[in-house]
Design a protein around this motif. Structure first.
Motif, PDB file in Angstrom:
ATOM      1  N   VAL A  13      -5.771  10.056 -10.696  1.00  0.00           N
ATOM      2  CA  VAL A  13      -5.810   8.618 -10.443  1.00  0.00           C
ATOM      3  C   VAL A  13      -5.365   7.855 -11.690  1.00  0.00           C
ATOM      4  O   VAL A  13      -4.565   6.919 -11.617  1.00  0.00           O
ATOM      5  CB  VAL A  13      -7.217   8.170  -9.991  1.00  0.00           C
ATOM      6  CG1 VAL A  13      -7.333   6.652  -9.976  1.00  0.00           C
ATOM      7  CG2 VAL A  13      -7.548   8.753  -8.629  1.00  0.00           C
ATOM      8  N   ARG A  17      -4.340   6.634  -1.483  1.00  0.00           N
ATOM      9  CA  ARG A  17      -3.603   5.373  -1.374  1.00  0.00           C
ATOM     10  C   ARG A  17      -3.718   4.555  -2.645  1.00  0.00           C
ATOM     11  O   ARG A  17      -4.738   4.596  -3.334  1.00  0.00           O
ATOM     12  CB  ARG A  17      -4.152   4.538  -0.227  1.00  0.00           C
ATOM     13  CG  ARG A  17      -3.832   5.118   1.113  1.00  0.00           C
ATOM     14  CD  ARG A  17      -3.969   4.082   2.213  1.00  0.00           C
ATOM     15  NE  ARG A  17      -3.648   4.703   3.481  1.00  0.00           N
ATOM     16  CZ  ARG A  17      -4.550   5.023   4.392  1.00  0.00           C
ATOM     17  NH1 ARG A  17      -5.810   4.750   4.201  1.00  0.00           N
ATOM     18  NH2 ARG A  17      -4.165   5.603   5.516  1.00  0.00           N
ATOM     19  N   ASP A  50      -4.996  -0.744  -7.441  1.00  0.00           N
ATOM     20  CA  ASP A  50      -6.293  -0.211  -7.035  1.00  0.00           C
ATOM     21  C   ASP A  50      -6.026   1.070  -6.254  1.00  0.00           C
ATOM     22  O   ASP A  50      -5.371   1.036  -5.215  1.00  0.00           O
ATOM     23  CB  ASP A  50      -7.042  -1.226  -6.171  1.00  0.00           C
ATOM     24  CG  ASP A  50      -8.418  -0.734  -5.761  1.00  0.00           C
ATOM     25  OD1 ASP A  50      -9.052   0.000  -6.552  1.00  0.00           O
ATOM     26  OD2 ASP A  50      -8.848  -1.070  -4.650  1.00  0.00           O
ATOM     27  N   ILE A  51      -6.517   2.194  -6.776  1.00  0.00           N
ATOM     28  CA  ILE A  51      -6.233   3.494  -6.167  1.00  0.00           C
ATOM     29  C   ILE A  51      -7.500   4.059  -5.542  1.00  0.00           C
ATOM     30  O   ILE A  51      -8.560   4.055  -6.164  1.00  0.00           O
ATOM     31  CB  ILE A  51      -5.668   4.476  -7.201  1.00  0.00           C
ATOM     32  CG1 ILE A  51      -4.358   3.913  -7.761  1.00  0.00           C
ATOM     33  CG2 ILE A  51      -5.457   5.851  -6.594  1.00  0.00           C
ATOM     34  CD1 ILE A  51      -3.775   4.703  -8.895  1.00  0.00           C
ATOM     35  N   THR A  52      -7.372   4.560  -4.310  1.00  0.00           N
ATOM     36  CA  THR A  52      -8.471   5.215  -3.617  1.00  0.00           C
ATOM     37  C   THR A  52      -8.128   6.696  -3.508  1.00  0.00           C
ATOM     38  O   THR A  52      -7.238   7.074  -2.734  1.00  0.00           O
ATOM     39  CB  THR A  52      -8.686   4.610  -2.223  1.00  0.00           C
ATOM     40  OG1 THR A  52      -8.861   3.201  -2.356  1.00  0.00           O
ATOM     41  CG2 THR A  52      -9.893   5.223  -1.539  1.00  0.00           C
ATOM     42  N   LEU A  53      -8.806   7.512  -4.291  1.00  0.00           N
ATOM     43  CA  LEU A  53      -8.537   8.946  -4.337  1.00  0.00           C
ATOM     44  C   LEU A  53      -8.738   9.595  -2.971  1.00  0.00           C
ATOM     45  O   LEU A  53      -7.874  10.337  -2.489  1.00  0.00           O
ATOM     46  CB  LEU A  53      -9.415   9.626  -5.388  1.00  0.00           C
ATOM     47  CG  LEU A  53      -9.321  11.139  -5.498  1.00  0.00           C
ATOM     48  CD1 LEU A  53      -7.918  11.574  -5.888  1.00  0.00           C
ATOM     49  CD2 LEU A  53     -10.340  11.652  -6.513  1.00  0.00           C
ATOM     50  N   SER A  54      -9.868   9.327  -2.326  1.00  0.00           N
ATOM     51  CA  SER A  54     -10.191   9.991  -1.057  1.00  0.00           C
ATOM     52  C   SER A  54      -9.182   9.687   0.046  1.00  0.00           C
ATOM     53  O   SER A  54      -8.925  10.523   0.900  1.00  0.00           O
ATOM     54  CB  SER A  54     -11.600   9.603  -0.602  1.00  0.00           C
ATOM     55  OG  SER A  54     -11.681   8.208  -0.397  1.00  0.00           O
ATOM     56  N   ALA A  55      -8.582   8.509   0.005  1.00  0.00           N
ATOM     57  CA  ALA A  55      -7.592   8.130   1.018  1.00  0.00           C
ATOM     58  C   ALA A  55      -6.172   8.466   0.585  1.00  0.00           C
ATOM     59  O   ALA A  55      -5.251   8.429   1.403  1.00  0.00           O
ATOM     60  CB  ALA A  55      -7.698   6.636   1.313  1.00  0.00           C
ATOM     61  N   ARG A  86      -2.170   5.484 -11.880  1.00  0.00           N
ATOM     62  CA  ARG A  86      -2.382   4.079 -12.257  1.00  0.00           C
ATOM     63  C   ARG A  86      -1.515   3.710 -13.465  1.00  0.00           C
ATOM     64  O   ARG A  86      -0.839   2.676 -13.465  1.00  0.00           O
ATOM     65  CB  ARG A  86      -3.855   3.811 -12.580  1.00  0.00           C
ATOM     66  CG  ARG A  86      -4.114   2.345 -12.985  1.00  0.00           C
ATOM     67  CD  ARG A  86      -5.572   2.052 -13.262  1.00  0.00           C
ATOM     68  NE  ARG A  86      -6.332   2.122 -12.030  1.00  0.00           N
ATOM     69  CZ  ARG A  86      -7.252   3.033 -11.754  1.00  0.00           C
ATOM     70  NH1 ARG A  86      -7.533   3.984 -12.627  1.00  0.00           N
ATOM     71  NH2 ARG A  86      -7.904   3.010 -10.618  1.00  0.00           N
ATOM     72  N   ASP A 145     -10.052  12.396 -10.671  1.00  0.00           N
ATOM     73  CA  ASP A 145      -9.993  11.116 -11.367  1.00  0.00           C
ATOM     74  C   ASP A 145      -8.872  11.078 -12.400  1.00  0.00           C
ATOM     75  O   ASP A 145      -8.287  10.023 -12.650  1.00  0.00           O
ATOM     76  CB  ASP A 145     -11.328  10.801 -12.036  1.00  0.00           C
ATOM     77  CG  ASP A 145     -12.419  10.469 -11.023  1.00  0.00           C
ATOM     78  OD1 ASP A 145     -12.076  10.053  -9.897  1.00  0.00           O
ATOM     79  OD2 ASP A 145     -13.600  10.629 -11.360  1.00  0.00           O
ATOM     80  N   THR A 160       0.872  -1.168   0.000  1.00  0.00           N
ATOM     81  CA  THR A 160       0.000   0.000   0.000  1.00  0.00           C
ATOM     82  C   THR A 160       0.908   1.216   0.000  1.00  0.00           C
ATOM     83  O   THR A 160       1.794   1.326   0.849  1.00  0.00           O
ATOM     84  CB  THR A 160      -0.910   0.020   1.247  1.00  0.00           C
ATOM     85  OG1 THR A 160      -1.735  -1.147   1.234  1.00  0.00           O
ATOM     86  CG2 THR A 160      -1.783   1.257   1.261  1.00  0.00           C
TER      87      THR A 160
END
Length: 86
Positions: free
Chosen positions: A17, A40, A33-38, A21, A14, A5
């Protein structure tokens, strides 16, 4: 397969992201797998194909900052993620 991570600063939309990616995949990430809000990215790599240092360098070259990363242990073994810094 080894899983990490990555904590990433600078992603705001986006499009960011997508850029991150693409950078990770081009650097050899087998899964991403990318989480924008976190802020990570969860990545999986084949150790024979790339390294975590190469992934960090790719994100940095794309204009973002990796503030740290963790190795993710196999969940079936009951282990928690371990800490590391970039």
């Amino acid at each position: 397969m080894k899983r990490y991570t990555l904590d990433i600063v600078g992603m705001t939309c986006d499009h960011c992201v997508t850029i991150v990616r693409n950078a990770l995949v081009q650097a050899g990430a087998a899964q991403c797998d990318i989480t924008l809000s976190a802020g990570r990215a969860a990545v999986a790599i084949e150790e024979s194909a790339t390294t975590i240092a190469r992934l960090v360098a790719a994100v940095t070259a794309a204009g973002y900052t990796v503030t740290g990363f963790r190795t993710v242990k196999d969940a079936s073994a009951g282990s928690a993620p371990t800490g590391a810094t970039a």
